[in-house]
Design a protein around this motif. Structure first.
Motif, PDB file in Angstrom:
ATOM      1  N   ALA A 192       0.827  -1.213   0.000  1.00 52.23           N
ATOM      2  CA  ALA A 192       0.000   0.000   0.000  1.00 52.23           C
ATOM      3  C   ALA A 192       0.858   1.259   0.000  1.00 52.23           C
ATOM      4  CB  ALA A 192      -0.940  -0.012   1.204  1.00 52.23           C
ATOM      5  N   ALA A 193       1.984   1.220   0.738  1.00 49.11           N
ATOM      6  CA  ALA A 193       2.855   2.402   0.786  1.00 49.11           C
ATOM      7  C   ALA A 193       3.465   2.699  -0.578  1.00 49.11           C
ATOM      8  CB  ALA A 193       3.957   2.188   1.824  1.00 49.11           C
ATOM      9  N   ARG A 194       3.791   1.647  -1.317  1.00 49.14           N
ATOM     10  CA  ARG A 194       4.369   1.832  -2.646  1.00 49.14           C
ATOM     11  C   ARG A 194       3.321   2.415  -3.589  1.00 49.14           C
ATOM     12  NH1 ARG A 194       9.698   1.006  -4.621  1.00 49.14           N
ATOM     13  NH2 ARG A 194       9.664   0.475  -6.832  1.00 49.14           N
ATOM     14  N   ILE A 195       2.107   1.898  -3.552  1.00 48.18           N
ATOM     15  CA  ILE A 195       1.035   2.420  -4.397  1.00 48.18           C
ATOM     16  C   ILE A 195       0.791   3.886  -4.098  1.00 48.18           C
ATOM     17  CG2 ILE A 195      -1.435   2.256  -4.912  1.00 48.18           C
ATOM     18  CD1 ILE A 195      -1.229  -0.759  -4.509  1.00 48.18           C
ATOM     19  N   ALA A 196       0.722   4.238  -2.820  1.00 46.94           N
ATOM     20  CA  ALA A 196       0.474   5.633  -2.431  1.00 46.94           C
ATOM     21  C   ALA A 196       1.583   6.545  -2.945  1.00 46.94           C
ATOM     22  CB  ALA A 196       0.354   5.732  -0.915  1.00 46.94           C
ATOM     23  N   TYR A 197       2.833   6.096  -2.852  1.00 41.64           N
ATOM     24  CA  TYR A 197       3.950   6.913  -3.338  1.00 41.64           C
ATOM     25  C   TYR A 197       3.823   7.163  -4.839  1.00 41.64           C
ATOM     26  CZ  TYR A 197       8.545   8.372  -4.848  1.00 41.64           C
ATOM     27  OH  TYR A 197       9.574   9.072  -5.443  1.00 41.64           O
ATOM     28  N   LEU A 198       3.543   6.122  -5.610  1.00 41.78           N
ATOM     29  CA  LEU A 198       3.447   6.280  -7.061  1.00 41.78           C
ATOM     30  C   LEU A 198       2.324   7.235  -7.439  1.00 41.78           C
ATOM     31  CD1 LEU A 198       3.945   2.587  -8.302  1.00 41.78           C
ATOM     32  CD2 LEU A 198       5.657   4.387  -8.054  1.00 41.78           C
ATOM     33  N   GLU A 252      19.038  -0.921  -0.404  1.00 41.92           N
ATOM     34  CA  GLU A 252      19.928  -0.588   0.713  1.00 41.92           C
ATOM     35  C   GLU A 252      19.355   0.540   1.565  1.00 41.92           C
ATOM     36  OE1 GLU A 252      23.832  -1.840  -1.959  1.00 41.92           O
ATOM     37  OE2 GLU A 252      23.416   0.270  -1.525  1.00 41.92           O
ATOM     38  N   ALA A 253      18.700   1.509   0.907  1.00 40.75           N
ATOM     39  CA  ALA A 253      18.110   2.615   1.674  1.00 40.75           C
ATOM     40  C   ALA A 253      17.044   2.097   2.635  1.00 40.75           C
ATOM     41  CB  ALA A 253      17.513   3.644   0.712  1.00 40.75           C
ATOM     42  N   ARG A 254      16.271   1.117   2.195  1.00 42.39           N
ATOM     43  CA  ARG A 254      15.254   0.533   3.075  1.00 42.39           C
ATOM     44  C   ARG A 254      15.904  -0.255   4.211  1.00 42.39           C
ATOM     45  NH1 ARG A 254      10.854   1.071   5.889  1.00 42.39           N
ATOM     46  NH2 ARG A 254       9.904  -0.931   6.424  1.00 42.39           N
ATOM     47  N   LEU A 255      16.914  -1.058   3.893  1.00 40.82           N
ATOM     48  CA  LEU A 255      17.575  -1.863   4.918  1.00 40.82           C
ATOM     49  C   LEU A 255      18.265  -0.989   5.964  1.00 40.82           C
ATOM     50  CD1 LEU A 255      19.169  -4.618   2.643  1.00 40.82           C
ATOM     51  CD2 LEU A 255      17.238  -4.903   4.202  1.00 40.82           C
ATOM     52  N   ASN A 256      18.860   0.100   5.511  1.00 43.77           N
ATOM     53  CA  ASN A 256      19.684   0.894   6.413  1.00 43.77           C
ATOM     54  C   ASN A 256      18.891   1.699   7.435  1.00 43.77           C
ATOM     55  OD1 ASN A 256      22.004  -0.052   5.212  1.00 43.77           O
ATOM     56  ND2 ASN A 256      22.224   1.693   3.833  1.00 43.77           N
ATOM     57  N   VAL A 257      17.574   1.787   7.281  1.00 43.38           N
ATOM     58  CA  VAL A 257      16.781   2.470   8.306  1.00 43.38           C
ATOM     59  C   VAL A 257      16.268   1.493   9.356  1.00 43.38           C
ATOM     60  CG1 VAL A 257      16.103   4.359   6.792  1.00 43.38           C
ATOM     61  CG2 VAL A 257      14.655   2.334   6.924  1.00 43.38           C
ATOM     62  N   HIS A 258      16.595   0.201   9.218  1.00 44.97           N
ATOM     63  CA  HIS A 258      16.233  -0.765  10.263  1.00 44.97           C
ATOM     64  C   HIS A 258      17.132  -0.521  11.474  1.00 44.97           C
ATOM     65  CE1 HIS A 258      15.624  -4.507  12.440  1.00 44.97           C
ATOM     66  NE2 HIS A 258      14.584  -4.764  11.644  1.00 44.97           N
ATOM     67  N   PRO A 259      16.590  -0.486  12.679  1.00 46.40           N
ATOM     68  CA  PRO A 259      17.395  -0.146  13.856  1.00 46.40           C
ATOM     69  C   PRO A 259      18.515  -1.141  14.161  1.00 46.40           C
ATOM     70  CG  PRO A 259      15.188  -0.892  14.485  1.00 46.40           C
ATOM     71  CD  PRO A 259      15.172  -0.678  13.018  1.00 46.40           C
ATOM     72  N   ASP A 260      18.413  -2.366  13.669  1.00 44.92           N
ATOM     73  CA  ASP A 260      19.436  -3.366  13.976  1.00 44.92           C
ATOM     74  C   ASP A 260      20.490  -3.509  12.882  1.00 44.92           C
ATOM     75  OD1 ASP A 260      18.439  -4.258  16.518  1.00 44.92           O
ATOM     76  OD2 ASP A 260      16.791  -5.222  15.422  1.00 44.92           O
ATOM     77  N   ILE A 261      20.339  -2.770  11.764  1.00 38.16           N
ATOM     78  CA  ILE A 261      21.279  -2.866  10.654  1.00 38.16           C
ATOM     79  C   ILE A 261      22.128  -1.609  10.604  1.00 38.16           C
ATOM     80  CG2 ILE A 261      21.516  -3.034   8.145  1.00 38.16           C
ATOM     81  CD1 ILE A 261      18.928  -4.655   8.103  1.00 38.16           C
ATOM     82  N   THR A 262      23.450  -1.797  10.638  1.00 33.73           N
ATOM     83  CA  THR A 262      24.353  -0.639  10.612  1.00 33.73           C
ATOM     84  C   THR A 262      24.895  -0.356   9.217  1.00 33.73           C
ATOM     85  OG1 THR A 262      26.238  -2.041  11.203  1.00 33.73           O
ATOM     86  CG2 THR A 262      25.029  -1.015  13.009  1.00 33.73           C
ATOM     87  N   CYS A 294      11.347  -5.284   4.435  1.00 30.23           N
ATOM     88  CA  CYS A 294      11.389  -4.710   3.087  1.00 30.23           C
ATOM     89  C   CYS A 294      10.001  -4.653   2.456  1.00 30.23           C
ATOM     90  CB  CYS A 294      12.327  -5.519   2.203  1.00 30.23           C
ATOM     91  SG  CYS A 294      14.076  -5.349   2.620  1.00 30.23           S
ATOM     92  N   ALA A 295       9.187  -5.689   2.712  1.00 30.39           N
ATOM     93  CA  ALA A 295       7.884  -5.795   2.049  1.00 30.39           C
ATOM     94  C   ALA A 295       6.896  -4.718   2.498  1.00 30.39           C
ATOM     95  CB  ALA A 295       7.277  -7.173   2.304  1.00 30.39           C
ATOM     96  N   LEU A 296       7.224  -3.989   3.556  1.00 28.91           N
ATOM     97  CA  LEU A 296       6.335  -2.904   3.980  1.00 28.91           C
ATOM     98  C   LEU A 296       6.289  -1.789   2.954  1.00 28.91           C
ATOM     99  CD1 LEU A 296       7.242  -2.665   7.783  1.00 28.91           C
ATOM    100  CD2 LEU A 296       5.145  -3.597   6.785  1.00 28.91           C
ATOM    101  N   THR A 297       7.391  -1.594   2.207  1.00 31.15           N
ATOM    102  CA  THR A 297       7.442  -0.483   1.244  1.00 31.15           C
ATOM    103  C   THR A 297       7.904  -0.888  -0.141  1.00 31.15           C
ATOM    104  OG1 THR A 297       9.708   0.086   1.905  1.00 31.15           O
ATOM    105  CG2 THR A 297       7.919   1.194   3.087  1.00 31.15           C
TER     106      THR A 297
END
Length: 786
Positions: free
Chosen positions: A250-256, A578-588, A625-628
């Motif tokens: 849904a987030a991807r659809i809204a962005y487009l 990578e931009a999506r992964l890097n905002v995860h709190p456990d991924i540096t 990742c599948a959230l967006t």
């Protein structure tokens, strides 16, 4: 032992006698630097009984004489010969003369011969003009770098042609033969007259909502007749359509919708479209049908500007957000006319529509038949997931043309092989390189094999080749009205055989990127390479693809100059993932790359650095990742590293990232479904019955999963339609039952699938009645949806 090919270098007589070893090394450094787009090259050498490498820094030198002196010094210094990178080429020097050797599996023989000849000519120039500026020598002055004759002829073809108009062509068939079949989907049929009338009604409804030239309409409908009607209606209203996969988050659809400033949405029932922001018309629902049937049936007036937008397509973006490509209706019409000269589609023929409309090759599947008086056979979602079902559809309708990515063709060709060769079938490949082995399989099942190439930014196909032999696969020559250039890192044209960046110009180049003026100016540049006699200035698109050309004009595309990858036909910018992964709190830190694990099995792999070096579960990564991100951007494998490997200069060392073999070897060390950040161990149940254990074992092999739980979900573990096909084949061998691919979607957990298999012992077939659409599978469809 690795097979190698060796050819003598035909050195011309030099003023001082035969070219010496330093001259040969210097000449190859010039050739190799151009190919590698760098100023410093490391050359593997074999001098007599000595082997090693020599590094040459061309950027630090000024003249040919400087280069010759530097190479003579390198050859005389034994400390400079050492182990180096695995360049496929080796220069052989000795009393018998010079030769060029290469790994047979890594270099096209035509290219090897061309480069050996270029090496000889460059050595001759160095001997003849040692004082020449090195920049002149590196520009291959005196070599033929102009485009081949066939390219120049193609660029001029169609210059005065009126581009094909999709709306008018369909309407002309409707008036000429109103009862002619236009669309088939399951048991539903639609004639050209019915298609024309329904699209007219919908077009008038869109006009009432303010749709007009360059006004985007999002078409977010499942595969079916209403999807085709919707696309045609947008064109009749003068607008441009934006295809959106209903399975996107849904987030991807809204962005487009927001980024494209969509005016109206055509959506399927239940597709998550933000309420209240714009009109939403849902064909097939009671309310939607009332709106369409109540709209006037009169044909809307035709928009006159052929340079209006025809469609918007979003591709992966390196900045973390997708970017919209704006393609004009003029470009689409010209492409369809050009494609019609390479693909045989006659009135009454059937063409398969199985690709996602968000994938630009679908334009050919839908509109080439409709402008030709042929009919479109629409594959539904279940059929695109199952190669056997798709073959039944192809055979039942005697389909003449099928398009798919090579990833999809591997399994479809296998399914077609059981029925032998279909002489009228045209197998069209696009979106990825066509492997020789796959080409051979396609030639065995289809009457002709056509290989197309082209970025979205240059309107579907820029080159097309009819391939007749597995050992001679190219992407062919330019389609009408298209200009091609292959240039080095300094934008200088390169000779035949030398890889360079491919630039594409002509009338089919897109307008640019929507709302991205800086990126548009960077990638769409004035055509300063064109023939001065060309009738008008034009723009070229910098593809970022590496390619080389042969004297006969045929083009080979070999890779990228950047990190962009292709997975199952989708262009993927690793930076977006990578931009999506890097905002995860456990991924540096993270790096995403595509890795080939076998024929037709290229996977997106995430290399992660985590807090405290904790292993990260694939299921947690995919859920995040599948959230967006749409499914094709979600990695299907991940590996946790203590740190990302760096070069001495502090840059990412891509070559040091674990490859497929190491990933497979280390996967058993990775976390199971319950391990990793955010997951616990409670409530897990190991497989209990023989059926559950057999299903789990087959899944483990396909998904690289360990310690499966009976409630583990196939798609949450990284499965997709292509892997589901592999799994069903293994299940059929294991249980001696018929297991349709829909069974994976109907019974996605170990326990559910095992129970379905066990209950099928009496019938011989797993019952999938009532199978529902699964949005989890996303865009990874068998015949080109991913």
């Amino acid at each position: 032992m690795t097979a190698r090919t060796t050819v003598p270098v035909p050195l011309p007589p030099a003023p001082g006698g035969a070219a010496d070893d330093a001259t040969v090394l210097a000449a190859w450094a010039i050739v190799r630097a151009a190919a590698l787009r760098t100023g410093t090259v490391t050359v593997p050498l074999s001098v007599g009984d000595r082997t090693g490498v020599v590094t040459v820094d061309l950027d630090a030198l000024t003249t040919g004489a400087d280069l010759l002196a530097a190479c003579a010094k390198r050859l005389s210094d034994p400390d400079t010969a050492q182990d180096g990178p695995l360049d496929p080429f080796t220069v052989l020097l000795g009393p018998a003369g010079a030769a060029l050797s290469w790994r047979t599996s890594s270099v096209d023989p035509v290219q090897g011969e061309l480069l050996a000849a270029l090496l000889a000519r460059t050595a001759g120039r160095l001997d003849a003009e040692p004082s020449a500026p090195l920049d002149t020598l590196r520009a291959f002055t005196g070599e033929r770098t102009a485009p081949p004759d066939e390219w120049r002829r193609a660029a001029g073809r169609g210059a005065t042609d009126v581009p094909l108009d999709r709306r008018r062509a369909v309407r002309a068939w409707a008036r000429r033969e109103p009862g002619r079949l236009a669309l088939v989907h399951g048991s539903r049929r639609m004639t050209y007259a019915e298609l024309d009338e329904r699209s007219d009604r919908l077009a008038n409804l869109l006009l009432a909502h303010g749709v007009g030239p360059d006004v985007p309409v999002a078409v977010c409908l499942p595969a079916g007749i209403d999807l085709v009607v919707g696309l045609l209606a947008v064109l009749k209203a003068g607008g441009c359509y934006l295809p959106v996969d209903p399975g996107y988050p849904a987030a991807r659809i809204a962005y487009l919708l927001d980024d494209a400033a969509v005016r109206v949405v055509l959506a399927g029932d239940g597709v998550p479209v933000p309420d209240g922001e714009r009109p939403v018309i849902r064909p097939g629902t009671t309310e939607g049908e009332a709106l369409i049937s109540g709209s006037p049936a009169a044909a809307p007036a035709d928009p006159e500007d052929p340079q209006r937008l025809g469609y918007l397509l979003y591709t992966s973006g390196s900045t973390g957000e997708p970017k919209g490509v704006a393609v004009t209706e003029d470009a689409v019409g010209r492409l369809l006319k050009a494609a019609g000269r390479h693909l045989s589609v006659e009135p009454g023929d059937a063409v398969l529509f199985s690709s996602s409309p968000a994938f630009d090759i679908s334009t050919v599947e839908i509109f080439l038949p409709l402008v030709s008086g042929a009919h479109v056979v629409i594959a539904d979602r279940d059929q695109t997931r199952d190669p056997a079902e798709l073959v039944r559809l192809i055979d039942h309708h005697e389909v003449r043309l099928v398009q798919a990515t090579p990833s999809a063709w591997w399994q479809l060709a296998e399914a077609l092989a059981a029925g032998g060769r279909r002489d009228r079938l045209q197998a069209v490949t696009a979106g990825e390189p066509l492997a020789p082995d796959l080409c051979g399989r396609l030639l065995a099942v289809a009457g002709s094999v056509v290989n197309g190439y082209g970025p979205t930014e240059t309107t579907i196909y820029s080159t097309i080749a009819t391939v007749t032999a597995p050992d001679d696969v190219t992407v062919g020559t330019p389609v009408d009205g298209t200009s091609l250039y292959v240039v080095d890192a300094h934008d200088r044209p390169v000779p035949a055989g030398v890889p360079g960046e491919l630039l594409i110009g002509g009338r089919n180049v897109a307008r640019g990127y929507l709302n991205r003026p800086e990126l548009t100016a960077e990638r769409f540049v004035p055509d300063s390479w064109r023939d001065p006699a060309a009738p008008e200035p034009s723009v070229v698109y910098r593809t970022g693809d590496l390619a080389w050309w042969a004297p006969d004009g045929r083009l080979r595309v070999t890779g990228r100059i950047d990190t962009q990858v292709k997975v199952r036909g989708h262009r993927i910018e690793p930076g977006e993932v990578e931009a999506r992964l890097n905002v995860h709190p456990d991924i540096t830190a993270s790096v995403v790359r595509a890795r080939a694990f076998g024929p037709g099995d290229t996977r997106l792999v995430a290399y992660l650095v985590t807090e405290g070096e904790r292993p990260f579960a694939l299921t947690a990564l995919r859920d995040w990742c599948a959230l967006t991100l749409p499914d094709h951007l979600v990695p299907t494998a991940c590996l946790t590293l203590p740190r990302l490997p760096l070069t001495g200069s502090g840059k990412l060392d891509d070559a040091a990232l674990p490859g497929p073999a190491e990933i497979l070897a280390r996967r058993s060390e990775g976390p199971g479904r319950s391990e990793g950040p955010g997951q616990g161990d409670a409530g897990r149940t190991a497989p209990r019955t023989p059926a559950e254990r057999a299903v789990a074992r087959i899944w483990q092999k396909a998904l690289w999963a360990d310690d499966l739980d009976v409630d583990d979900d196939f798609f949450a573990l990284g499965g997709d339609s292509l892997l589901a096909t592999q799994v069903t084949r293994e299940l059929q061998r294991e249980f001696l039952l018929e297991v349709p691919i829909q069974a994976i979607f109907r019974f996605p957990t170990v326990a559910e699938l095992a129970a379905a298999v066990a209950s099928a012992r009496t019938t011989g077939r797993v019952d999938v009645s009532g199978a529902a659409e699964s949005l989890t599978a996303g865009a990874g469809e068998v015949a080109g949806r991913g």
